[in-house]
Design an enzyme around this catalytic site. Structure first.
Site, PDB file in Angstrom:
ATOM      1  N   LYS A 288       0.984  -0.944  -0.056  1.00  0.00           N
ATOM      2  CA  LYS A 288       0.509   0.057  -0.687  1.00  0.00           C
ATOM      3  C   LYS A 288       1.295   1.274   0.061  1.00  0.00           C
ATOM      4  CE  LYS A 288      -1.634   2.398   3.740  1.00  0.00           C
ATOM      5  NZ  LYS A 288      -1.699   2.832   4.611  1.00  0.00           N
ATOM      6  N   ASN A 289       1.583   1.183   0.518  1.00  0.00           N
ATOM      7  CA  ASN A 289       2.411   2.753   1.171  1.00  0.00           C
ATOM      8  C   ASN A 289       3.477   2.879  -0.462  1.00  0.00           C
ATOM      9  OD1 ASN A 289       0.839   2.964   3.083  1.00  0.00           O
ATOM     10  ND2 ASN A 289       1.831   2.494   4.528  1.00  0.00           N
TER      11      ASN A 289
ATOM     12  N   CYS B  57      -5.902   8.444   8.000  1.00  0.00           N
ATOM     13  CA  CYS B  57      -5.715   7.700   9.545  1.00  0.00           C
ATOM     14  C   CYS B  57      -4.962   9.088  10.280  1.00  0.00           C
ATOM     15  CB  CYS B  57      -4.889   6.363   9.709  1.00  0.00           C
ATOM     16  SG  CYS B  57      -6.071   4.919   8.917  1.00  0.00           S
TER      17      CYS B  57
ATOM     18  N   ARG C   4      -0.300  15.027  13.072  1.00  0.00           N
ATOM     19  CA  ARG C   4       0.928  14.507  11.566  1.00  0.00           C
ATOM     20  C   ARG C   4       0.794  15.185  10.924  1.00  0.00           C
ATOM     21  NH1 ARG C   4      -1.589   8.819   9.356  1.00  0.00           N
ATOM     22  NH2 ARG C   4       0.315   8.908   8.380  1.00  0.00           N
ATOM     23  N   PRO C   5       1.741  16.545  11.473  1.00  0.00           N
ATOM     24  CA  PRO C   5       2.752  16.961  10.957  1.00  0.00           C
ATOM     25  C   PRO C   5       2.736  17.342   9.670  1.00  0.00           C
ATOM     26  CG  PRO C   5       3.773  16.738  12.660  1.00  0.00           C
ATOM     27  CD  PRO C   5       2.877  15.708  12.781  1.00  0.00           C
ATOM     28  N   ILE C   6       2.979  18.075   8.760  1.00  0.00           N
ATOM     29  CA  ILE C   6       3.860  17.834   6.853  1.00  0.00           C
ATOM     30  C   ILE C   6       5.076  19.481   7.058  1.00  0.00           C
ATOM     31  CG2 ILE C   6       2.212  16.179   6.178  1.00  0.00           C
ATOM     32  CD1 ILE C   6       1.703  19.481   4.866  1.00  0.00           C
TER      33      ILE C   6
ATOM     34  N   ASP D 149       4.088   0.384  12.017  1.00  0.00           N
ATOM     35  CA  ASP D 149       2.765  -0.069  11.696  1.00  0.00           C
ATOM     36  C   ASP D 149       2.042  -1.878  12.116  1.00  0.00           C
ATOM     37  OD1 ASP D 149       2.317   2.243  10.348  1.00  0.00           O
ATOM     38  OD2 ASP D 149       3.154   1.472   8.345  1.00  0.00           O
TER      39      ASP D 149
ATOM     40  N   ARG E 151      -9.421   0.181   3.466  1.00  0.00           N
ATOM     41  CA  ARG E 151      -8.330   1.245   3.437  1.00  0.00           C
ATOM     42  C   ARG E 151      -6.761   0.603   3.084  1.00  0.00           C
ATOM     43  NH1 ARG E 151      -8.101   6.655   6.119  1.00  0.00           N
ATOM     44  NH2 ARG E 151      -5.963   6.660   5.128  1.00  0.00           N
TER      45      ARG E 151
HETATM   46  N1  EPU Z   1       6.294  14.157  10.984  1.00  0.00           N
HETATM   47  C1  EPU Z   1       6.801  15.590  11.289  1.00  0.00           C
HETATM   48  N2  EPU Z   1       6.892  16.062  11.076  1.00  0.00           N
HETATM   49  C2  EPU Z   1       6.340  15.428   9.606  1.00  0.00           C
HETATM   50  C3  EPU Z   1       6.294  14.515   8.527  1.00  0.00           C
HETATM   51  C4  EPU Z   1       6.408  13.887  10.064  1.00  0.00           C
HETATM   52  O1  EPU Z   1       6.965  15.846  12.850  1.00  0.00           O
HETATM   53  O2  EPU Z   1       6.488  16.800   8.646  1.00  0.00           O
HETATM   54  C5  EPU Z   1       6.931  13.051  12.236  1.00  0.00           C
HETATM   55  C6  EPU Z   1       5.398  12.856  12.645  1.00  0.00           C
HETATM   56  O3  EPU Z   1       4.047  13.320  13.562  1.00  0.00           O
HETATM   57  C7  EPU Z   1       5.933  10.692  12.877  1.00  0.00           C
HETATM   58  C8  EPU Z   1       7.507  10.800  12.492  1.00  0.00           C
HETATM   59  O4  EPU Z   1       8.104  12.341  12.057  1.00  0.00           O
HETATM   60  O5  EPU Z   1       5.591  11.360  14.698  1.00  0.00           O
HETATM   61  C9  EPU Z   1       7.052   9.778  11.391  1.00  0.00           C
HETATM   62  O6  EPU Z   1       6.325  10.089  10.254  1.00  0.00           O
HETATM   63  P1  EPU Z   1       6.717  10.024   9.001  1.00  0.00           P
HETATM   64  O7  EPU Z   1       5.933  10.963   7.706  1.00  0.00           O
HETATM   65  O8  EPU Z   1       7.581   8.994   8.971  1.00  0.00           O
HETATM   66  O9  EPU Z   1       5.252   9.084   8.635  1.00  0.00           O
HETATM   67  P2  EPU Z   1       3.951   9.256   7.347  1.00  0.00           P
HETATM   68  O10 EPU Z   1       4.506   9.738   5.968  1.00  0.00           O
HETATM   69  O11 EPU Z   1       3.024  10.425   7.705  1.00  0.00           O
HETATM   70  C10 EPU Z   1       4.417   6.761   6.911  1.00  0.00           C
HETATM   71  C11 EPU Z   1       2.859   5.903   6.520  1.00  0.00           C
HETATM   72  C12 EPU Z   1       2.343   5.699   7.882  1.00  0.00           C
HETATM   73  C13 EPU Z   1       2.980   5.196   9.217  1.00  0.00           C
HETATM   74  C14 EPU Z   1       4.791   5.888   9.060  1.00  0.00           C
HETATM   75  C15 EPU Z   1       5.714   5.359   9.768  1.00  0.00           C
HETATM   76  C16 EPU Z   1       1.912   6.387   4.165  1.00  0.00           C
HETATM   77  C17 EPU Z   1       1.084   6.863   3.719  1.00  0.00           C
HETATM   78  N3  EPU Z   1       2.267   5.620   5.625  1.00  0.00           N
HETATM   79  O12 EPU Z   1       2.856   7.996   7.300  1.00  0.00           O
HETATM   80  O13 EPU Z   1       1.584   3.957   7.236  1.00  0.00           O
HETATM   81  O14 EPU Z   1       3.256   4.454  10.079  1.00  0.00           O
HETATM   82  O15 EPU Z   1       5.275   6.138   7.382  1.00  0.00           O
HETATM   83  O16 EPU Z   1       6.480   4.202   9.192  1.00  0.00           O
HETATM   84  O17 EPU Z   1       3.161   5.375   4.095  1.00  0.00           O
HETATM   85  C18 EPU Z   1      -0.652   3.022   7.598  1.00  0.00           C
HETATM   86  O18 EPU Z   1      -0.151   2.261   6.791  1.00  0.00           O
HETATM   87  O19 EPU Z   1      -1.396   2.403   8.361  1.00  0.00           O
HETATM   88  C19 EPU Z   1      -0.128   4.103   8.287  1.00  0.00           C
HETATM   89  C20 EPU Z   1      -0.078   5.216   9.208  1.00  0.00           C
END
Ligand code: EPU
Length: 421
Positions: free
Chosen positions: A22-23, A117, A122-124, A307, A400
């Site tokens: 998926k990811n 989810c 989940r900041p960006i 996950d 999903r």
């Molecule tokens: N974070 C920040 N700022 C950012 C980005 C991340 O503070 O700009 C923090 C997050 O809050 C978190 C950590 O950094 O504490 C890691 O977040 P990451 O960005 O790695 O996660 P993501 O890209 O939002 C993806 C997967 C998630 C999985 C995480 C961690 C996708 C679409 N989603 O999320 O998958 O939990 O990496 O491995 O790839 C799932 O499949 O159920 C799922 C939630």
């Protein structure tokens, strides 16, 4: 609303085939927007996140066809800039990859903030930091992110991420692929789907090195051509079936996996009493004896994945002794399912980032609610292992990310059905 009805207590036996990741899929489909040609993408899981994403891309003007099961063809040769449908974008998390892809292809993007989810904040900010380093001007509101070229235009840059964010690493890779100059991402995430995205883009003509290490280098190219690519198997789907066998017992061949991606999960399930044999592209897992307590700390790859936190928690809930489960990626993730497991008889004490789980003789069927994708998967596992009937509500979260969950489990001998109200 639909729900799953599970009559638990039956061990799982047989063979299950794992779908595409998926990811990886949710990164590779937007990556096709960067390609001036036709991409044939194979091993695409038929899950709702993928269906939403393909319809966003189609509505943006890409030619999208589904020539056969689990294959998506996307032709963006003549694509002109279009804003993604705001309503669809807010239905899923990974729609934020449209920011990087549009910035890379058209030098601009206007994308609503993603949904998906929400088990944690989940900041960006790290994605935005990356776009700024590439020379973009960023207008971020509570509803959308708009990206345009800054005064000096877009060019490669060096970004040191504050944390190894999967999403930021992918978004910066997408943006940088067609931007002139070299981009270097330090402290990059190393998850298998980062490598898969790099392999997809390189197959189409990109110049990306180092994916899978903490330094990813992207040398911008003028354009990408079309090609064929098959997505890797889903590490978390495979882990979920392995946890299900560990919790419910049985003997299952999990096929279409990359055993190396499973190492951290495999070793924890072995510690708990599962017997596991790795083959080239499959894993046999058997669990007949009692389960033992263990200690797990979630970490970015190659550590134990966040996950898989909820699924392993179910195994711990049935193990002898008190297990310790520490979450280090999303602190609030326990709240999505621990209360539900407690209503099935689990004994869990949460203190900050750590849950102490004292195993019980058995879980009992109950009506439980999925609050997010992996929490929902854990409740299904609990239902399979429990005595009596479990009703899992809010299964749209589960659908999903898990292709044909009911069919796959039924083929393994589980008593599970999807009930429409
Ligand atoms: N974070 C920040 N700022 C950012 C980005 C991340 O503070 O700009 C923090 C997050 O809050 C978190 C950590 O950094 O504490 C890691 O977040 P990451 O960005 O790695 O996660 P993501 O890209 O939002 C993806 C997967 C998630 C999985 C995480 C961690 C996708 C679409 N989603 O999320 O998958 O939990 O990496 O491995 O790839 C799932 O499949 O159920 C799922 C939630």
């Amino acid at each position: 609303m639909a729900r799953y009805e599970i009559i638990g207590g039956k061990p799982l036996n047989g063979t299950v085939t794992i779908s595409g990741a998926k990811n990886a899929a949710v990164a590779i489909l937007p990556a096709a927007l960067l390609v001036s040609g036709k991409c044939r993408i194979e091993n695409v899981p038929n899950i709702s996140d993928v269906r939403i994403l393909t319809s966003i891309i189609e509505r943006m003007g890409a030619k999208v066809t589904l020539p056969e099961m689990n294959v998506v063809e996307i032709d963006c040769t003549d694509l002109t800039y279009a804003e993604p449908d705001a309503q669809l974008v807010t239905k899923m998390r990974a729609s934020y990859y449209l920011m990087g892809a549009l910035l890379g292809r058209f030098g601009k993007a206007h994308v609503s903030l993603p949904g998906g989810c929400n088990f944690a904040s989940r900041p960006i900010d790290q994605h935005i930091k990356g776009f700024l380093a590439l020379g973009a001007e960023v207008d971020e509101t509570e509803e959308y992110v708009a990206l345009t070229p800054g005064e000096d235009g877009l060019q490669g840059g060096r970004i040191c991420l504050d944390m190894a964010s999967v999403g930021a690493t992918i978004n910066i890779m997408l943006a940088a692929t067609l931007i002139p100059g070299q981009t270097i991402i330090e402290n990059a995430a190393k998850e298998p789907h980062i490598v898969d995205l790099a392999n997809f883009l390189n197959t189409m003509g990109a110049r990306i090195n180092g994916a899978g290490t903490d330094t990813v280098k992207i040398r911008g190219v003028n354009s990408l051509k079309g090609g064929t690519y098959a997505i890797i198997p889903d590490q978390i789907e495979a882990g979920t079936y392995m946890a299900a066998v560990t919790a419910a017992g049985g003997n299952v061949l999990v096929q279409n996996v990359i055993p190396k991606h499973m190492d951290c999960i495999t070793s924890k399930l072995q510690e708990m009493g599962a017997k596991i044999i790795n083959y080239d592209d499959s894993i046999r897992i058997t669990r007949t004896g009692p389960l033992r307590k263990t200690t797990v700390k979630t970490q970015p790859y190659p550590g134990f994945p966040t996950d898989m936190q909820a699924q392993v928690c179910v195994c711990m809930a049935l193990a002898n002794g008190t297990s310790r489960l520490t979450e280090s990626v999303y602190e609030t993730r326990f709240f999505g399912y621990c209360t539900e497991l407690e209503s099935m008889g689990a004994s869990i004490r949460i203190g900050g980032k750590t849950a102490l789980i004292t195993g019980v003789e058995q879980l009992n069927g109950a009506v439980v609610y999925a609050h997010d994708l992996r929490a929902g998967a854990a409740l299904v596992i609990a239902g399979l292992a429990a005595k009596g009937i479990t009703h899992v509500e809010h299964i749209h979260f589960i659908e999903r990310g898990y292709e044909n969950l009911v069919e796959k489990l039924t083929a393994l001998g589980a008593d599970i059905r999807r009930v429409e109200e």
